[in-house]
Design a protein around this motif. Sequence first.
Motif, PDB file in Angstrom:
ATOM      1  N   ASP A   9       1.702   6.833  -6.532  1.00 50.88           N
ATOM      2  CA  ASP A   9       0.561   7.549  -7.090  1.00 50.88           C
ATOM      3  C   ASP A   9       0.708   9.051  -6.880  1.00 50.88           C
ATOM      4  O   ASP A   9       0.318   9.856  -7.742  1.00 50.88           O
ATOM      5  CB  ASP A   9      -0.731   7.048  -6.440  1.00 50.88           C
ATOM      6  N   SER A  10       1.260   9.444  -5.746  1.00 50.02           N
ATOM      7  CA  SER A  10       1.510  10.865  -5.494  1.00 50.02           C
ATOM      8  C   SER A  10       2.674  11.378  -6.342  1.00 50.02           C
ATOM      9  O   SER A  10       2.626  12.499  -6.865  1.00 50.02           O
ATOM     10  CB  SER A  10       1.827  11.100  -4.010  1.00 50.02           C
TER      11      SER A  10
ATOM     12  N   TYR B 197       0.827  -1.211   0.000  1.00 45.30           N
ATOM     13  CA  TYR B 197       0.000   0.000   0.000  1.00 45.30           C
ATOM     14  C   TYR B 197       0.860   1.260   0.000  1.00 45.30           C
ATOM     15  O   TYR B 197       0.540   2.248  -0.672  1.00 45.30           O
ATOM     16  CB  TYR B 197      -0.944   0.008   1.203  1.00 45.30           C
TER      17      TYR B 197
ATOM     18  N   LYS C 199      -8.872  12.260  -1.192  1.00 46.79           N
ATOM     19  CA  LYS C 199      -8.048  11.159  -1.707  1.00 46.79           C
ATOM     20  C   LYS C 199      -7.489  10.310  -0.571  1.00 46.79           C
ATOM     21  O   LYS C 199      -7.412   9.081  -0.661  1.00 46.79           O
ATOM     22  CB  LYS C 199      -6.909  11.718  -2.562  1.00 46.79           C
TER      23      LYS C 199
ATOM     24  N   TRP D 228       0.620   4.150  -2.791  1.00 44.82           N
ATOM     25  CA  TRP D 228       0.266   5.533  -2.463  1.00 44.82           C
ATOM     26  C   TRP D 228       1.390   6.507  -2.789  1.00 44.82           C
ATOM     27  O   TRP D 228       1.149   7.576  -3.345  1.00 44.82           O
ATOM     28  CB  TRP D 228      -0.105   5.645  -0.985  1.00 44.82           C
TER      29      TRP D 228
ATOM     30  N   SER E   8      -5.171  -1.410  -6.338  1.00 43.87           N
ATOM     31  CA  SER E   8      -6.138  -1.490  -5.241  1.00 43.87           C
ATOM     32  C   SER E   8      -6.821  -2.842  -5.193  1.00 43.87           C
ATOM     33  O   SER E   8      -7.003  -3.423  -4.117  1.00 43.87           O
ATOM     34  CB  SER E   8      -7.193  -0.391  -5.382  1.00 43.87           C
TER      35      SER E   8
ATOM     36  N   THR F 225      -9.067   5.610   0.153  1.00 44.42           N
ATOM     37  CA  THR F 225      -8.470   4.291   0.338  1.00 44.42           C
ATOM     38  C   THR F 225      -7.739   4.190   1.664  1.00 44.42           C
ATOM     39  O   THR F 225      -7.891   3.217   2.394  1.00 44.42           O
ATOM     40  CB  THR F 225      -7.476   3.985  -0.802  1.00 44.42           C
ATOM     41  N   GLY F 226      -6.970   5.212   1.984  1.00 44.57           N
ATOM     42  CA  GLY F 226      -6.127   5.159   3.177  1.00 44.57           C
ATOM     43  C   GLY F 226      -6.899   4.931   4.454  1.00 44.57           C
ATOM     44  O   GLY F 226      -6.506   4.104   5.290  1.00 44.57           O
TER      45      GLY F 226
ATOM     46  N   ASP G 138      -4.289   2.593 -10.791  1.00 46.55           N
ATOM     47  CA  ASP G 138      -4.776   2.696  -9.416  1.00 46.55           C
ATOM     48  C   ASP G 138      -5.723   1.554  -9.098  1.00 46.55           C
ATOM     49  O   ASP G 138      -5.663   0.942  -8.017  1.00 46.55           O
ATOM     50  CB  ASP G 138      -5.498   4.026  -9.197  1.00 46.55           C
TER      51      ASP G 138
END
Length: 206
Positions: A55-56, A48, A149, A52, A84, A153-154, A80
């Motif tokens: 993705d950032s 994860y 955001k 993340w 996920s 998910t976080g 993404d």
Amino acid sequence: MSTIPLAVRPALLLGVPNRITLVRTMIAMAVATYAFRTGDLTWLVVGYFSYWFGDSLDGWVARRRNEESLSGAVFDIVCDRACSFLLAAAFMATYPATIGPLAIYLVQFGVLDTMLTFSFLLWPWMLSPNYFYKVDRPIFLWNWSKPAKAMNTGAVVISLIVAGQTGAQWLPYTIAVGALVVKVVSSYRLITILCGRREAAPGEAR
């Protein structure tokens, strides 16, 4: 005969941001696969984190280098979902107690959020959902602002870890259902805007 200049074609798919997206997706999915095999929570956390962080990073690099593109946004959205879904599957296989909240999460993220996220394509001048505030600020704030955001998910994943340590199984269900409600409300608002039953409320990102 294609009208896209030869010099432009490589830039559409081979730019630095897309390379980062590709690499971070391969890393996250490889770690998720290993977590699937070992059933080790540590590897799930690493998976994860790599998803993340990557993705950032790809978005930041695209903006920094002025290399945002429609193809890059679509590629990022698809990657993404791939990350996920595999990470969620590994989580469910390792910890069956997470199946309920993660099933709710997959419905909202895999179906409703995907529809919402791709809706930026309805406005040809928009490069990504990050600029949706120019169409409707409430939908942007609920879905693509930085807090939104992080929650999407976080919050679900962190709540699952907390529940595993404390036994508070109600927590991930509450957060997953809350995220689902946000997507339902956002989808309804978007549909009413598109059907002309509601005025959009454009504004600033902040």
